[in-house]
Design an enzyme around this catalytic site. Sequence first.
Site, short mmCIF file in Angstrom:
data_model
loop_
_atom_site.label_atom_id
_atom_site.label_comp_id
_atom_site.label_asym_id
_atom_site.label_seq_id
_atom_site.Cartn_x
_atom_site.Cartn_y
_atom_site.Cartn_z
N ARG A 122 12.37 -1.80 -31.50
CA ARG A 122 11.33 -1.25 -31.29
C ARG A 122 11.32 0.27 -31.49
O ARG A 122 10.84 0.93 -32.34
CB ARG A 122 10.94 -1.23 -29.97
N TYR A 123 12.40 0.86 -31.18
CA TYR A 123 12.76 2.27 -31.20
C TYR A 123 13.72 2.60 -32.51
O TYR A 123 14.61 1.49 -32.79
CB TYR A 123 13.38 2.77 -29.97
N ARG A 126 17.98 2.45 -31.10
CA ARG A 126 18.35 1.42 -30.14
C ARG A 126 17.81 0.24 -30.21
O ARG A 126 16.52 0.03 -30.69
CB ARG A 126 18.43 2.14 -28.75
N CYS A 135 18.05 -16.97 -15.55
CA CYS A 135 18.44 -16.16 -14.48
C CYS A 135 18.75 -17.16 -13.14
O CYS A 135 18.54 -18.26 -13.29
CB CYS A 135 17.20 -15.56 -14.28
N CYS A 139 12.28 -14.28 -11.04
CA CYS A 139 11.22 -13.22 -10.42
C CYS A 139 10.00 -13.60 -10.80
O CYS A 139 9.67 -14.10 -11.92
CB CYS A 139 11.50 -12.03 -10.88
N CYS A 142 8.26 -11.45 -13.50
CA CYS A 142 9.09 -11.33 -14.63
C CYS A 142 7.85 -11.01 -15.76
O CYS A 142 6.90 -11.74 -16.09
CB CYS A 142 9.78 -12.57 -14.98
N ARG A 144 8.79 -11.50 -18.71
CA ARG A 144 9.24 -12.51 -19.78
C ARG A 144 8.84 -13.86 -19.29
O ARG A 144 9.72 -14.89 -19.70
CB ARG A 144 10.58 -12.26 -20.37
N ASP A 303 3.72 -4.92 -16.05
CA ASP A 303 2.88 -5.46 -17.36
C ASP A 303 1.92 -6.36 -17.23
O ASP A 303 1.69 -6.97 -16.17
CB ASP A 303 3.89 -6.17 -18.16
N ASP A 340 4.65 0.30 -20.06
CA ASP A 340 5.22 -0.21 -21.12
C ASP A 340 4.13 -0.87 -22.06
O ASP A 340 3.11 -1.42 -21.61
CB ASP A 340 6.29 -1.26 -21.09
N LYS A 347 8.02 2.46 -24.04
CA LYS A 347 7.61 2.96 -22.63
C LYS A 347 6.80 4.30 -22.87
O LYS A 347 7.49 5.23 -23.56
CB LYS A 347 8.91 3.16 -21.81
#
Length: 437
Positions: A122-123, A126, A135, A139, A142, A144, A303, A340, A347
Amino acid sequence: MREKNKKRIKKKISSSRKNMLVEWGNYKWQLEHAVTSIDVFEEITDIKFNEEERGRLEETLAKFPLSVTPYYASLIDTENFRNDPVFKQAFPDVRELDIMTNDMADPLSEDKDSPVPGITHRYPDRVLFNVTSTCSMYCRHCTRKRKVGDSDDILSKKDMLEAVRYIKSTKGVRDVLISGGDPFMLPDEFIDWILEKLSAIPHVEVIRIGTRMPVVLPYRITEDLVKVLSKYKNLWINTHFNHPRELSSTAEKALARLSEAGIPLGNQTVLLAGVNDCPRIIKKLMHRLVQNRVRPYYLYQCDMSEGLSHFRTPVGKGMEIMEHMIGHTSGFAVPRYVIDAPGGGGKIPVMPEYLISWSTNKVILRNYEGVITTYKEPDSYEPTFCDRNCDECDLQLNLEAGHEEKPVGIVKLLRDHESLVSLTPSANERIRRRNGK
Ligand SMILES: *Cc1c(COP(=O)(O)O)cnc(C)c1O
Protein backbone atom coordinates in the site's frame (compact mmCIF):
# COMPACT_ATOMS: atom_id res chain seq x y z
CA MET A 1 -10.17 -13.70 40.50
CA ARG A 2 -7.87 -14.94 37.79
CA GLU A 3 -6.30 -17.56 40.06
CA LYS A 4 -9.74 -18.81 41.04
CA ASN A 5 -10.80 -19.05 37.40
CA LYS A 6 -7.58 -20.77 36.49
CA LYS A 7 -8.15 -23.42 39.15
CA ARG A 8 -11.71 -24.03 38.03
CA ILE A 9 -10.80 -24.23 34.34
CA LYS A 10 -7.93 -26.62 35.06
CA LYS A 11 -10.21 -28.84 37.11
CA LYS A 12 -12.94 -28.92 34.46
CA ILE A 13 -10.54 -29.67 31.64
CA SER A 14 -8.73 -32.41 33.51
CA SER A 15 -11.95 -34.10 34.65
CA SER A 16 -13.41 -34.07 31.15
CA ARG A 17 -10.26 -35.65 29.74
CA LYS A 18 -9.43 -38.33 32.25
CA ASN A 19 -5.92 -38.40 33.63
CA MET A 20 -4.80 -35.72 31.28
CA LEU A 21 -1.96 -33.77 32.66
CA VAL A 22 -2.79 -30.07 32.82
CA GLU A 23 0.17 -28.09 31.60
CA TRP A 24 -1.26 -24.62 32.03
CA GLY A 25 1.98 -22.79 31.25
CA ASN A 26 2.69 -24.80 28.11
CA TYR A 27 1.50 -22.87 25.06
CA LYS A 28 0.96 -26.03 23.04
CA TRP A 29 -1.34 -27.34 25.73
CA GLN A 30 -3.17 -24.02 25.68
CA LEU A 31 -3.59 -24.20 21.90
CA GLU A 32 -4.82 -27.79 22.04
CA HIS A 33 -7.37 -26.80 24.65
CA ALA A 34 -8.55 -23.60 23.01
CA VAL A 35 -12.26 -23.28 23.60
CA THR A 36 -14.12 -23.41 20.30
CA SER A 37 -17.68 -24.31 21.33
CA ILE A 38 -20.29 -22.71 23.53
CA ASP A 39 -20.70 -26.00 25.44
CA VAL A 40 -17.10 -26.04 26.55
CA PHE A 41 -17.14 -22.32 27.20
CA GLU A 42 -20.16 -22.75 29.51
CA GLU A 43 -18.54 -25.69 31.20
CA ILE A 44 -15.26 -24.01 32.04
CA THR A 45 -16.66 -20.62 33.00
CA ASP A 46 -19.87 -21.73 34.76
CA ILE A 47 -21.68 -19.16 32.63
CA LYS A 48 -25.03 -20.41 31.25
CA PHE A 49 -26.95 -18.96 28.34
CA ASN A 50 -30.66 -19.56 27.88
CA GLU A 51 -31.95 -21.66 24.98
CA GLU A 52 -32.97 -18.72 22.84
CA GLU A 53 -29.67 -16.88 23.20
CA ARG A 54 -27.76 -20.09 22.59
CA GLY A 55 -29.55 -20.63 19.31
CA ARG A 56 -28.60 -17.18 18.10
CA LEU A 57 -25.03 -17.55 19.37
CA GLU A 58 -24.68 -20.80 17.41
CA GLU A 59 -25.81 -18.91 14.30
CA THR A 60 -23.15 -16.30 14.95
CA LEU A 61 -20.49 -18.96 15.35
CA ALA A 62 -21.45 -20.53 12.05
CA LYS A 63 -20.42 -17.27 10.38
CA PHE A 64 -17.55 -16.16 12.63
CA PRO A 65 -15.88 -19.00 14.57
CA LEU A 66 -14.99 -18.92 18.25
CA SER A 67 -11.60 -19.67 19.73
CA VAL A 68 -10.32 -18.61 23.15
CA THR A 69 -7.27 -19.89 24.99
CA PRO A 70 -7.97 -21.18 28.51
CA TYR A 71 -5.50 -18.52 29.71
CA TYR A 72 -7.43 -15.63 28.16
CA ALA A 73 -10.75 -17.13 29.35
CA SER A 74 -9.36 -17.13 32.88
CA LEU A 75 -9.16 -13.32 32.75
CA ILE A 76 -12.96 -13.05 32.44
CA ASP A 77 -14.83 -11.81 35.46
CA THR A 78 -17.50 -14.51 35.34
CA GLU A 79 -19.69 -12.77 37.92
CA ASN A 80 -20.08 -9.71 35.71
CA PHE A 81 -19.28 -11.20 32.33
CA ARG A 82 -21.76 -9.14 30.29
CA ASN A 83 -19.70 -6.03 30.98
CA ASP A 84 -16.37 -7.73 30.92
CA PRO A 85 -13.82 -6.34 28.41
CA VAL A 86 -12.13 -9.72 27.99
CA PHE A 87 -15.43 -11.55 27.48
CA LYS A 88 -16.53 -8.98 24.91
CA GLN A 89 -13.37 -9.37 22.88
CA ALA A 90 -13.40 -13.16 22.99
CA PHE A 91 -16.99 -14.32 23.01
CA PRO A 92 -19.45 -13.91 20.11
CA ASP A 93 -22.22 -11.36 20.27
CA VAL A 94 -25.40 -11.95 18.29
CA ARG A 95 -25.08 -8.39 16.96
CA GLU A 96 -22.20 -9.63 14.79
CA LEU A 97 -24.91 -10.84 12.42
CA ASP A 98 -26.22 -7.30 11.92
CA ILE A 99 -24.43 -6.37 8.75
CA MET A 100 -24.90 -2.62 8.16
CA THR A 101 -25.26 -1.21 4.67
CA ASN A 102 -21.83 0.40 4.74
CA ASP A 103 -20.03 -2.60 6.23
CA MET A 104 -17.50 -4.33 4.04
CA ALA A 105 -15.82 -7.73 4.11
CA ASP A 106 -12.49 -6.13 3.17
CA PRO A 107 -12.84 -2.45 4.13
CA LEU A 108 -9.15 -1.71 3.71
CA SER A 109 -9.03 -3.31 0.25
CA GLU A 110 -6.10 -5.42 1.36
CA ASP A 111 -6.94 -8.04 -1.22
CA LYS A 112 -7.06 -5.48 -4.05
CA ASP A 113 -3.63 -4.06 -3.15
CA SER A 114 -2.10 -7.51 -3.15
CA PRO A 115 0.46 -8.07 -5.93
CA VAL A 116 1.17 -11.68 -4.83
CA PRO A 117 -0.58 -13.89 -2.23
CA GLY A 118 0.23 -12.82 1.32
CA ILE A 119 1.51 -9.35 0.42
CA THR A 120 -0.36 -6.04 0.66
CA HIS A 121 1.69 -3.27 -0.90
CA ARG A 122 0.00 0.00 0.00
CA TYR A 123 2.71 2.46 0.96
CA PRO A 124 5.77 3.21 -1.16
CA ASP A 125 8.46 1.93 1.21
CA ARG A 126 6.83 -0.84 3.23
CA VAL A 127 4.68 -3.94 2.80
CA LEU A 128 2.35 -6.00 4.91
CA PHE A 129 3.19 -9.70 4.78
CA ASN A 130 0.40 -11.93 6.12
CA VAL A 131 2.06 -15.23 6.82
CA THR A 132 -0.88 -17.12 8.32
CA SER A 133 -4.59 -16.66 8.87
CA THR A 134 -4.87 -18.48 12.20
CA CYS A 135 -4.71 -17.06 15.70
CA SER A 136 -4.76 -18.56 19.17
CA MET A 137 -7.76 -16.37 19.96
CA TYR A 138 -10.23 -15.00 17.47
CA CYS A 139 -10.81 -11.39 18.43
CA ARG A 140 -14.44 -10.52 17.90
CA HIS A 141 -13.37 -7.10 16.60
CA CYS A 142 -10.95 -8.52 14.01
CA THR A 143 -10.69 -6.33 10.91
CA ARG A 144 -9.80 -9.47 8.93
CA LYS A 145 -12.85 -11.34 10.16
CA ARG A 146 -13.45 -12.44 6.58
CA LYS A 147 -10.40 -14.66 6.78
CA VAL A 148 -10.69 -16.00 10.32
CA GLY A 149 -10.65 -19.77 10.41
CA ASP A 150 -10.05 -20.13 6.68
CA SER A 151 -8.87 -23.57 5.76
CA ASP A 152 -5.89 -22.20 3.87
CA ASP A 153 -4.31 -21.48 7.26
CA ILE A 154 -0.83 -21.04 6.20
CA LEU A 155 0.71 -19.82 2.99
CA SER A 156 2.28 -22.66 1.08
CA LYS A 157 6.06 -22.66 1.00
CA LYS A 158 5.76 -21.80 -2.68
CA ASP A 159 3.58 -18.73 -1.92
CA MET A 160 6.00 -17.73 0.81
CA LEU A 161 8.93 -17.87 -1.57
CA GLU A 162 6.92 -15.93 -4.13
CA ALA A 163 6.21 -13.22 -1.54
CA VAL A 164 9.89 -13.06 -0.54
CA ARG A 165 10.80 -12.82 -4.20
CA TYR A 166 8.39 -9.90 -4.61
CA ILE A 167 10.05 -8.05 -1.74
CA LYS A 168 13.48 -8.85 -3.11
CA SER A 169 12.63 -7.53 -6.55
CA THR A 170 10.89 -4.41 -5.23
CA LYS A 171 13.84 -2.23 -4.28
CA GLY A 172 11.75 0.48 -2.62
CA VAL A 173 10.62 -1.80 0.22
CA ARG A 174 12.74 -0.97 3.27
CA ASP A 175 10.26 -2.15 5.94
CA VAL A 176 8.40 -5.46 6.10
CA LEU A 177 5.51 -5.89 8.50
CA ILE A 178 4.89 -9.56 9.23
CA SER A 179 1.34 -10.10 10.39
CA GLY A 180 -1.58 -12.43 9.81
CA GLY A 181 -3.32 -14.06 11.61
CA ASP A 182 -0.71 -14.30 14.26
CA PRO A 183 2.82 -14.97 13.00
CA PHE A 184 3.68 -16.64 16.31
CA MET A 185 1.27 -19.44 15.43
CA LEU A 186 4.07 -20.68 13.18
CA PRO A 187 6.75 -22.94 14.63
CA ASP A 188 9.98 -21.28 15.78
CA GLU A 189 11.97 -22.78 12.91
CA PHE A 190 9.55 -21.37 10.37
CA ILE A 191 9.71 -17.92 11.95
CA ASP A 192 13.47 -18.13 11.88
CA TRP A 193 13.35 -19.15 8.22
CA ILE A 194 11.18 -16.19 7.23
CA LEU A 195 13.27 -13.72 9.22
CA GLU A 196 16.44 -15.09 7.72
CA LYS A 197 15.10 -14.81 4.18
CA LEU A 198 13.96 -11.23 4.73
CA SER A 199 17.15 -10.20 6.51
CA ALA A 200 19.19 -11.41 3.59
CA ILE A 201 17.58 -8.80 1.34
CA PRO A 202 19.92 -5.78 1.31
CA HIS A 203 17.23 -3.09 0.95
CA VAL A 204 15.09 -4.42 3.84
CA GLU A 205 16.17 -2.16 6.69
CA VAL A 206 13.62 -3.14 9.32
CA ILE A 207 11.29 -6.03 10.01
CA ARG A 208 8.29 -5.80 12.27
CA ILE A 209 6.10 -8.53 13.68
CA GLY A 210 2.50 -7.84 14.69
CA THR A 211 1.30 -10.36 17.28
CA ARG A 212 -1.33 -10.63 19.97
CA MET A 213 0.38 -13.53 21.74
CA PRO A 214 1.61 -11.47 24.73
CA VAL A 215 -2.07 -10.65 25.36
CA VAL A 216 -3.96 -13.85 24.63
CA LEU A 217 -1.28 -16.50 25.06
CA PRO A 218 1.79 -15.05 26.79
CA TYR A 219 3.22 -18.55 27.32
CA ARG A 220 4.01 -18.54 23.59
CA ILE A 221 6.86 -16.11 24.35
CA THR A 222 9.23 -18.92 25.26
CA GLU A 223 12.96 -18.64 25.79
CA ASP A 224 13.45 -20.57 22.58
CA LEU A 225 11.32 -18.17 20.59
CA VAL A 226 13.10 -15.17 22.08
CA LYS A 227 16.44 -16.76 21.23
CA VAL A 228 15.36 -16.92 17.57
CA LEU A 229 14.03 -13.36 17.56
CA SER A 230 17.06 -11.84 19.24
CA LYS A 231 19.28 -12.95 16.36
CA TYR A 232 17.71 -10.22 14.24
CA LYS A 233 18.96 -6.79 15.24
CA ASN A 234 16.53 -4.82 13.11
CA LEU A 235 13.38 -6.46 14.46
CA TRP A 236 10.52 -4.60 16.15
CA ILE A 237 7.43 -6.14 17.71
CA ASN A 238 3.99 -4.60 17.92
CA THR A 239 1.36 -6.11 20.14
CA HIS A 240 -2.31 -5.45 20.78
CA PHE A 241 -3.48 -4.70 24.34
CA ASN A 242 -6.92 -3.07 24.54
CA HIS A 243 -7.61 -2.95 28.25
CA PRO A 244 -5.46 -2.67 31.42
CA ARG A 245 -7.03 -5.91 32.67
CA GLU A 246 -5.12 -7.78 29.97
CA LEU A 247 -1.79 -6.85 31.55
CA SER A 248 -1.66 -9.81 33.91
CA SER A 249 1.58 -10.74 35.63
CA THR A 250 2.01 -13.49 33.03
CA ALA A 251 1.60 -10.99 30.19
CA GLU A 252 4.08 -8.68 31.89
CA LYS A 253 6.61 -11.49 32.11
CA ALA A 254 6.26 -12.19 28.40
CA LEU A 255 6.84 -8.51 27.64
CA ALA A 256 9.87 -8.43 29.93
CA ARG A 257 11.37 -11.39 28.09
CA LEU A 258 11.07 -9.56 24.80
CA SER A 259 12.33 -6.22 26.06
CA GLU A 260 15.22 -7.83 27.92
CA ALA A 261 16.26 -9.40 24.64
CA GLY A 262 16.56 -5.85 23.30
CA ILE A 263 13.51 -5.95 21.07
CA PRO A 264 11.68 -2.62 20.85
CA LEU A 265 8.01 -3.06 21.66
CA GLY A 266 5.01 -1.10 20.45
CA ASN A 267 1.30 -1.49 20.98
CA GLN A 268 -1.74 -0.96 18.80
CA THR A 269 -5.05 -0.49 20.56
CA VAL A 270 -8.44 -0.56 18.87
CA LEU A 271 -11.03 1.80 20.27
CA LEU A 272 -14.00 -0.43 21.09
CA ALA A 273 -17.42 0.55 22.38
CA GLY A 274 -18.15 -1.11 25.68
CA VAL A 275 -14.55 -2.24 26.09
CA ASN A 276 -12.27 0.78 26.30
CA ASP A 277 -14.17 3.84 25.02
CA CYS A 278 -13.26 5.89 28.07
CA PRO A 279 -10.35 8.33 28.56
CA ARG A 280 -9.55 6.90 31.98
CA ILE A 281 -9.32 3.32 30.72
CA ILE A 282 -7.12 4.29 27.79
CA LYS A 283 -4.86 6.44 29.93
CA LYS A 284 -4.47 3.67 32.48
CA LEU A 285 -3.70 1.19 29.70
CA MET A 286 -1.05 3.47 28.20
CA HIS A 287 0.56 3.99 31.60
CA ARG A 288 0.69 0.27 32.25
CA LEU A 289 2.21 -0.30 28.82
CA VAL A 290 5.04 2.21 29.25
CA GLN A 291 5.73 0.74 32.69
CA ASN A 292 6.38 -2.48 30.82
CA ARG A 293 8.61 -0.79 28.24
CA VAL A 294 5.96 -0.92 25.55
CA ARG A 295 5.58 2.26 23.53
CA PRO A 296 1.97 3.05 22.56
CA TYR A 297 1.95 3.29 18.77
CA TYR A 298 -1.56 3.53 17.35
CA LEU A 299 -5.05 3.99 18.70
CA TYR A 300 -7.26 2.76 15.88
CA GLN A 301 -10.72 3.86 15.03
CA CYS A 302 -12.61 0.55 14.62
CA ASP A 303 -12.79 -0.50 10.96
CA MET A 304 -16.00 -0.87 8.96
CA SER A 305 -15.66 -4.63 8.67
CA GLU A 306 -18.79 -6.77 8.63
CA GLY A 307 -20.18 -7.56 12.02
CA LEU A 308 -18.29 -4.88 13.94
CA SER A 309 -20.94 -2.17 14.09
CA HIS A 310 -21.68 -2.74 17.79
CA PHE A 311 -17.99 -2.10 18.54
CA ARG A 312 -17.75 1.16 16.60
CA THR A 313 -17.72 4.55 18.31
CA PRO A 314 -18.08 8.03 16.81
CA VAL A 315 -14.72 9.58 15.86
CA GLY A 316 -15.49 12.22 18.47
CA LYS A 317 -14.93 9.63 21.21
CA GLY A 318 -11.38 9.11 19.99
CA MET A 319 -10.82 12.86 19.80
CA GLU A 320 -12.08 13.24 23.34
CA ILE A 321 -9.67 10.55 24.49
CA MET A 322 -6.75 12.23 22.71
CA GLU A 323 -7.71 15.55 24.29
CA HIS A 324 -7.48 13.83 27.68
CA MET A 325 -4.02 12.47 26.90
CA ILE A 326 -2.00 15.05 24.97
CA GLY A 327 -0.18 17.33 27.42
CA HIS A 328 -1.87 15.69 30.39
CA THR A 329 0.55 12.78 30.40
CA SER A 330 4.01 11.75 29.17
CA GLY A 331 4.34 12.34 25.46
CA PHE A 332 5.62 8.84 24.83
CA ALA A 333 2.56 7.38 26.54
CA VAL A 334 0.31 8.96 23.93
CA PRO A 335 -0.49 6.84 20.87
CA ARG A 336 -1.37 8.30 17.50
CA TYR A 337 -5.08 8.14 16.78
CA VAL A 338 -5.71 6.92 13.23
CA ILE A 339 -8.53 5.98 10.92
CA ASP A 340 -7.58 3.33 8.40
CA ALA A 341 -9.21 4.74 5.27
CA PRO A 342 -11.98 2.57 3.83
CA GLY A 343 -11.07 1.63 0.30
CA GLY A 344 -7.40 1.27 1.05
CA GLY A 345 -6.14 4.83 1.55
CA GLY A 346 -4.03 3.80 4.52
CA LYS A 347 -3.90 5.19 8.03
CA ILE A 348 -4.94 8.78 8.47
CA PRO A 349 -4.02 10.55 11.72
CA VAL A 350 -6.73 12.59 13.43
CA MET A 351 -6.03 15.02 16.24
CA PRO A 352 -7.71 17.74 18.20
CA GLU A 353 -6.75 21.17 16.83
CA TYR A 354 -3.99 23.10 18.62
CA LEU A 355 -3.14 25.72 16.02
CA ILE A 356 -6.02 28.16 16.34
CA SER A 357 -4.98 31.10 14.20
CA TRP A 358 -2.03 32.77 12.48
CA SER A 359 -0.81 35.88 10.72
CA THR A 360 2.26 36.52 8.54
CA ASN A 361 4.67 36.37 11.45
CA LYS A 362 2.80 34.74 14.32
CA VAL A 363 0.95 31.59 15.09
CA ILE A 364 -1.62 31.36 17.85
CA LEU A 365 -1.76 28.10 19.71
CA ARG A 366 -3.71 26.72 22.60
CA ASN A 367 -2.34 24.19 25.04
CA TYR A 368 -3.97 21.31 26.92
CA GLU A 369 -4.90 23.65 29.81
CA GLY A 370 -6.72 26.06 27.53
CA VAL A 371 -3.95 28.65 27.66
CA ILE A 372 -3.81 30.60 24.41
CA THR A 373 -0.32 31.56 23.41
CA THR A 374 1.67 33.20 20.62
CA TYR A 375 4.64 31.83 18.79
CA LYS A 376 6.48 34.61 17.03
CA GLU A 377 8.06 33.42 13.80
CA PRO A 378 11.61 34.50 12.92
CA ASP A 379 12.09 37.75 10.97
CA SER A 380 15.37 36.57 9.60
CA TYR A 381 14.56 33.25 7.98
CA GLU A 382 15.83 33.15 4.42
CA PRO A 383 13.82 30.69 2.38
CA THR A 384 15.99 28.90 -0.14
CA PHE A 385 14.70 27.72 -3.45
CA CYS A 386 15.19 23.97 -3.42
CA ASP A 387 15.96 22.46 -6.79
CA ARG A 388 16.83 19.11 -5.26
CA ASN A 389 20.48 19.58 -6.08
CA CYS A 390 21.98 18.58 -2.75
CA ASP A 391 25.56 19.09 -3.94
CA GLU A 392 24.94 22.83 -4.15
CA CYS A 393 23.20 23.03 -0.79
CA ASP A 394 24.71 24.13 2.53
CA LEU A 395 22.84 21.42 4.41
CA GLN A 396 25.06 18.43 4.42
CA LEU A 397 22.72 15.71 3.36
CA ASN A 398 25.04 13.82 1.00
CA LEU A 399 22.43 11.37 -0.20
CA GLU A 400 23.52 8.74 -2.64
CA ALA A 401 22.46 9.57 -6.16
CA GLY A 402 19.06 8.26 -7.13
CA HIS A 403 18.07 7.68 -3.54
CA GLU A 404 15.10 10.00 -3.53
CA GLU A 405 11.62 8.60 -4.03
CA LYS A 406 8.98 10.05 -6.27
CA PRO A 407 6.91 12.72 -4.53
CA VAL A 408 3.43 11.65 -3.49
CA GLY A 409 0.35 13.69 -2.57
CA ILE A 410 0.51 17.14 -1.00
CA VAL A 411 4.31 16.94 -1.01
CA LYS A 412 4.10 17.43 -4.79
CA LEU A 413 2.47 20.82 -4.22
CA LEU A 414 4.97 21.84 -1.57
CA ARG A 415 8.13 21.27 -3.55
CA ASP A 416 9.73 24.39 -5.01
CA HIS A 417 10.81 22.93 -8.30
CA GLU A 418 7.48 21.35 -9.20
CA SER A 419 5.20 23.37 -11.45
CA LEU A 420 2.09 21.52 -10.29
CA VAL A 421 -0.40 23.82 -8.54
CA SER A 422 -3.30 21.49 -7.83
CA LEU A 423 -4.26 17.89 -7.35
CA THR A 424 -7.50 16.87 -9.04
CA PRO A 425 -9.33 13.55 -8.72
CA SER A 426 -9.33 11.69 -12.03
CA ALA A 427 -13.13 11.51 -12.04
CA ASN A 428 -13.68 15.27 -11.71
CA GLU A 429 -16.90 16.37 -13.54
CA ARG A 430 -15.78 19.94 -14.11
CA ILE A 431 -12.52 18.91 -15.79
CA ARG A 432 -14.40 16.40 -17.91
CA ARG A 433 -16.76 19.20 -19.02
CA ARG A 434 -13.83 21.46 -19.73
CA ASN A 435 -12.38 18.81 -22.00
CA GLY A 436 -15.74 18.48 -23.77
CA LYS A 437 -16.23 14.86 -22.77
C1 LIG B 1 -0.57 -0.43 8.79
C2 LIG B 1 -0.01 -0.88 7.54
C3 LIG B 1 1.34 -0.73 7.27
C4 LIG B 1 2.30 -0.09 8.24
O1 LIG B 1 1.97 1.25 8.42
P1 LIG B 1 2.77 2.14 9.48
O2 LIG B 1 1.98 3.40 9.55
O3 LIG B 1 4.13 2.31 8.91
O4 LIG B 1 2.80 1.39 10.76
C5 LIG B 1 1.81 -1.17 6.05
N1 LIG B 1 0.99 -1.72 5.14
C6 LIG B 1 -0.33 -1.86 5.36
C7 LIG B 1 -1.19 -2.45 4.31
C8 LIG B 1 -0.87 -1.46 6.57
O5 LIG B 1 -2.18 -1.61 6.79
